[in-house]
Scaffold this motif. Sequence first.
Motif, PDB file in Angstrom:
ATOM      1  N   VAL A 246       0.818  -1.224   0.000  1.00  0.00           N
ATOM      2  CA  VAL A 246       0.000   0.000   0.000  1.00  0.00           C
ATOM      3  C   VAL A 246       0.851   1.274   0.000  1.00  0.00           C
ATOM      4  CG1 VAL A 246      -1.635   1.364   1.357  1.00  0.00           C
ATOM      5  CG2 VAL A 246      -2.089  -1.055   0.925  1.00  0.00           C
ATOM      6  N   PRO A 247       1.864   1.379   0.868  1.00  0.00           N
ATOM      7  CA  PRO A 247       2.715   2.583   0.789  1.00  0.00           C
ATOM      8  C   PRO A 247       3.438   2.710  -0.554  1.00  0.00           C
ATOM      9  CG  PRO A 247       3.013   1.496   2.902  1.00  0.00           C
ATOM     10  CD  PRO A 247       2.217   0.563   2.047  1.00  0.00           C
ATOM     11  N   ILE A 248       3.892   1.573  -1.120  1.00  0.00           N
ATOM     12  CA  ILE A 248       4.524   1.620  -2.442  1.00  0.00           C
ATOM     13  C   ILE A 248       3.532   2.118  -3.477  1.00  0.00           C
ATOM     14  CG2 ILE A 248       5.530   0.239  -4.298  1.00  0.00           C
ATOM     15  CD1 ILE A 248       6.731  -1.591  -2.199  1.00  0.00           C
ATOM     16  N   LEU A 298      17.114  -2.114  -7.758  1.00  0.00           N
ATOM     17  CA  LEU A 298      17.639  -1.903  -6.414  1.00  0.00           C
ATOM     18  C   LEU A 298      16.744  -2.556  -5.359  1.00  0.00           C
ATOM     19  CD1 LEU A 298      18.873   1.796  -6.655  1.00  0.00           C
ATOM     20  CD2 LEU A 298      20.246  -0.287  -6.626  1.00  0.00           C
ATOM     21  N   THR A 299      15.436  -2.556  -5.581  1.00  0.00           N
ATOM     22  CA  THR A 299      14.529  -3.242  -4.650  1.00  0.00           C
ATOM     23  C   THR A 299      14.881  -4.727  -4.563  1.00  0.00           C
ATOM     24  OG1 THR A 299      12.720  -1.693  -5.092  1.00  0.00           O
ATOM     25  CG2 THR A 299      12.124  -3.825  -4.158  1.00  0.00           C
ATOM     26  N   ILE A 300      15.149  -5.337  -5.714  1.00  0.00           N
ATOM     27  CA  ILE A 300      15.491  -6.763  -5.752  1.00  0.00           C
ATOM     28  C   ILE A 300      16.834  -7.018  -5.071  1.00  0.00           C
ATOM     29  CG2 ILE A 300      16.054  -8.689  -7.288  1.00  0.00           C
ATOM     30  CD1 ILE A 300      14.134  -7.306  -9.353  1.00  0.00           C
ATOM     31  N   LEU A 301      17.856  -6.247  -5.465  1.00  0.00           N
ATOM     32  CA  LEU A 301      19.216  -6.494  -4.974  1.00  0.00           C
ATOM     33  C   LEU A 301      19.377  -6.138  -3.503  1.00  0.00           C
ATOM     34  CD1 LEU A 301      21.055  -5.156  -8.133  1.00  0.00           C
ATOM     35  CD2 LEU A 301      21.060  -7.537  -7.336  1.00  0.00           C
ATOM     36  N   VAL A 302      18.853  -4.971  -3.104  1.00  0.00           N
ATOM     37  CA  VAL A 302      18.951  -4.558  -1.704  1.00  0.00           C
ATOM     38  C   VAL A 302      18.112  -5.484  -0.834  1.00  0.00           C
ATOM     39  CG1 VAL A 302      18.470  -2.702  -0.047  1.00  0.00           C
ATOM     40  CG2 VAL A 302      19.482  -2.160  -2.276  1.00  0.00           C
ATOM     41  N   PRO A 376      15.239   5.992  -7.786  1.00  0.00           N
ATOM     42  CA  PRO A 376      16.111   4.910  -7.290  1.00  0.00           C
ATOM     43  C   PRO A 376      16.221   4.887  -5.768  1.00  0.00           C
ATOM     44  CG  PRO A 376      17.147   6.043  -9.134  1.00  0.00           C
ATOM     45  CD  PRO A 376      15.961   6.861  -8.741  1.00  0.00           C
ATOM     46  N   THR A 377      16.159   6.070  -5.141  1.00  0.00           N
ATOM     47  CA  THR A 377      16.214   6.113  -3.677  1.00  0.00           C
ATOM     48  C   THR A 377      15.029   5.373  -3.080  1.00  0.00           C
ATOM     49  OG1 THR A 377      17.355   8.244  -3.747  1.00  0.00           O
ATOM     50  CG2 THR A 377      16.331   7.628  -1.663  1.00  0.00           C
ATOM     51  N   GLN A 378      13.858   5.524  -3.689  1.00  0.00           N
ATOM     52  CA  GLN A 378      12.688   4.770  -3.223  1.00  0.00           C
ATOM     53  C   GLN A 378      12.905   3.265  -3.391  1.00  0.00           C
ATOM     54  OE1 GLN A 378       8.581   6.261  -3.908  1.00  0.00           O
ATOM     55  NE2 GLN A 378       9.549   7.796  -5.198  1.00  0.00           N
ATOM     56  N   GLY A 379      13.592   2.866  -4.481  1.00  0.00           N
ATOM     57  CA  GLY A 379      13.875   1.453  -4.684  1.00  0.00           C
ATOM     58  C   GLY A 379      14.733   0.870  -3.570  1.00  0.00           C
ATOM     59  N   VAL A 380      15.738   1.639  -3.125  1.00  0.00           N
ATOM     60  CA  VAL A 380      16.588   1.189  -2.028  1.00  0.00           C
ATOM     61  C   VAL A 380      15.769   1.057  -0.745  1.00  0.00           C
ATOM     62  CG1 VAL A 380      18.631   1.699  -0.632  1.00  0.00           C
ATOM     63  CG2 VAL A 380      18.618   2.249  -3.074  1.00  0.00           C
ATOM     64  N   LEU A 381      14.941   2.053  -0.465  1.00  0.00           N
ATOM     65  CA  LEU A 381      14.113   2.024   0.743  1.00  0.00           C
ATOM     66  C   LEU A 381      13.163   0.829   0.731  1.00  0.00           C
ATOM     67  CD1 LEU A 381      13.302   5.845   1.047  1.00  0.00           C
ATOM     68  CD2 LEU A 381      14.698   4.491   2.622  1.00  0.00           C
ATOM     69  N   LEU A 434      14.247  15.095   0.268  1.00  0.00           N
ATOM     70  CA  LEU A 434      13.704  14.455   1.468  1.00  0.00           C
ATOM     71  C   LEU A 434      13.899  12.939   1.450  1.00  0.00           C
ATOM     72  CD1 LEU A 434      10.373  16.488   1.887  1.00  0.00           C
ATOM     73  CD2 LEU A 434      12.508  16.739   3.178  1.00  0.00           C
ATOM     74  N   LEU A 435      13.771  12.325   0.278  1.00  0.00           N
ATOM     75  CA  LEU A 435      13.960  10.874   0.191  1.00  0.00           C
ATOM     76  C   LEU A 435      15.413  10.485   0.444  1.00  0.00           C
ATOM     77  CD1 LEU A 435      11.660  10.148  -2.871  1.00  0.00           C
ATOM     78  CD2 LEU A 435      11.352   9.208  -0.582  1.00  0.00           C
ATOM     79  N   LEU A 436      16.348  11.278  -0.071  1.00  0.00           N
ATOM     80  CA  LEU A 436      17.756  11.005   0.196  1.00  0.00           C
ATOM     81  C   LEU A 436      18.055  11.103   1.688  1.00  0.00           C
ATOM     82  CD1 LEU A 436      19.912  12.679  -2.619  1.00  0.00           C
ATOM     83  CD2 LEU A 436      19.852  10.261  -1.955  1.00  0.00           C
ATOM     84  N   ALA A 437      17.479  12.120   2.332  1.00  0.00           N
ATOM     85  CA  ALA A 437      17.681  12.286   3.774  1.00  0.00           C
ATOM     86  C   ALA A 437      17.118  11.080   4.530  1.00  0.00           C
ATOM     87  CB  ALA A 437      17.027  13.574   4.254  1.00  0.00           C
ATOM     88  N   ARG A 438      15.966  10.568   4.093  1.00  0.00           N
ATOM     89  CA  ARG A 438      15.369   9.398   4.740  1.00  0.00           C
ATOM     90  C   ARG A 438      16.261   8.168   4.567  1.00  0.00           C
ATOM     91  NH1 ARG A 438      12.568   7.451   8.912  1.00  0.00           N
ATOM     92  NH2 ARG A 438      11.997   5.293   8.452  1.00  0.00           N
ATOM     93  N   LEU A 439      16.836   7.997   3.387  1.00  0.00           N
ATOM     94  CA  LEU A 439      17.690   6.836   3.139  1.00  0.00           C
ATOM     95  C   LEU A 439      18.915   6.849   4.055  1.00  0.00           C
ATOM     96  CD1 LEU A 439      18.505   4.318   1.601  1.00  0.00           C
ATOM     97  CD2 LEU A 439      19.487   5.800  -0.175  1.00  0.00           C
ATOM     98  N   VAL A 440      19.537   8.006   4.208  1.00  0.00           N
ATOM     99  CA  VAL A 440      20.704   8.121   5.090  1.00  0.00           C
ATOM    100  C   VAL A 440      20.329   7.716   6.514  1.00  0.00           C
ATOM    101  CG1 VAL A 440      22.330   9.744   6.151  1.00  0.00           C
ATOM    102  CG2 VAL A 440      21.850   9.876   3.691  1.00  0.00           C
ATOM    103  N   ARG A 441      19.168   8.167   6.965  1.00  0.00           N
ATOM    104  CA  ARG A 441      18.726   7.845   8.324  1.00  0.00           C
ATOM    105  C   ARG A 441      18.452   6.358   8.486  1.00  0.00           C
ATOM    106  NH1 ARG A 441      13.581  10.738  11.422  1.00  0.00           N
ATOM    107  NH2 ARG A 441      13.838   9.661  13.414  1.00  0.00           N
ATOM    108  N   VAL A 442      17.810   5.758   7.484  1.00  0.00           N
ATOM    109  CA  VAL A 442      17.490   4.331   7.558  1.00  0.00           C
ATOM    110  C   VAL A 442      18.761   3.486   7.593  1.00  0.00           C
ATOM    111  CG1 VAL A 442      16.544   2.398   6.223  1.00  0.00           C
ATOM    112  CG2 VAL A 442      15.206   4.485   6.524  1.00  0.00           C
TER     113      VAL A 442
END
Length: 451
Positions: A246-248, A298-302, A376-381, A434-442
């Motif tokens: 749902v979030p995706i 990135l979703t698959i690999l990460v 791509p940042t969303q894919g990593v998350l 904002l997404l990049l900042a979220r990725l760093v935090r995660v």
Amino acid sequence: MNQTSSIKQKAGQFLHILLPILITQIALSAITFFDTNMSGKFGTNDLAGVAIGTSLWIPIQTGLSGILMGITPIVSHLIGSRRNKDVAHQVMQGMWLSLLVSVLVLILGGLALSPVLNFMNLEPEVRDIAFRFLRAISFGIIPLFGYTVVRSCIDALGQTRVSMFITLIALPVNVGLNYLLIFGNFGFPRLGGVGAGVASAITYWVIFLIALIFIYRAEPFRSLQLFRKFHAMSLGSFKELLKIGVPIGFSIFFETAVFSAVTLLMSRFDTVTIAAHQAAINFASTLYMIPLSICMSLTILVGFESGSGRLKDARQYGIMGIGTAAVLSLLTALVLLFAGSHVAGLYSDEPEVISLIQHFLIYAIFFQISDAIATPTQGVLRGYKDVTPAFIICFIAYWVIGLPVGYLLATYTDLGAYGYWIGLITGLAIGAILLLARLVRVQRRFAPEKA
């Protein structure tokens, strides 16, 4: 997929996963491209009608497909943690969910379509084409969503070449049907833009049936026993899938719907402006397949690496993917800058329409660069199963900031239709930051939690 120990090996596996996905996404996007392009060659009203119909359909299709794509990180984690026996059950739950989603869309769409089109300030012929285009494409909703689940499973196993093969079969089928049904060649009915909807619906059935044959008969899918045993609906599995999906789905919906909202708001302009705007959006959406494909890879690999507990490897894949997307976005910017007139000529033969398309494409340069970072940042998350904050960020960036800024500029300045594009650029840029900042935090928080 295999465990890697060097950057060179990671780059090889990244390209092995990415290139088939990229070809697949471009081919899928090409279906919409040819629908729009060939309808435009039939007439400006058909181009505008298909543009309106596509603007209503694409956000719904991509948003709901995004929910079903939640199966990708689930299967990736199962494979990474060697729980292969659980894959068949999860995929079947995804199929049940796709059927429920399809029925819901058909019911709600049947009730809402006419009121929505009547609310818009459209010329009668444009409104009629949009209505009949959407009614035609609705016959392909069930197989389209079913294929989304099957393809997500195929890709999660790293077998992205299979998805590529299926989609490459579908593309000539769609173009051939467009040729027959839009222009009425070889004795087929001359349907104009509506023929594009009929062609797409048939194409969705073709790719769904081919995908089912593949996963039932070919390895490595056969060893997973996919669809060889009946699995009843499981509310627990639905909950897990929806928690991720749902979030995706909403993140994708908010991004695609803001473009459609702009098109709908631009219905107050003339038909030529609507047609030119949609043609430019259509080409920019084709370029968007590059960062979107990197996102899916990135979703698959990460997901595979984090599911296996290899957090350093997951982080390296993230840096590699986002960096690749940024470099490629600069190259596509050059294409839009120096070949804009040639691109515009693909969509229309009318000088006024071509000139407007070319102007809109200049603005597209800026927001596709932001897309190259944000997507791509969303894919990593998603690979980390961190999906809810991204959905909130997308909503704020696109709908609370981007769309209102665009409306104000388009309504209260001399920018007119171009004001909406400046609003889109603003929202996408803020979303990327904002997404990049979220990725760093995660990544900082995820490492000690895993340890």
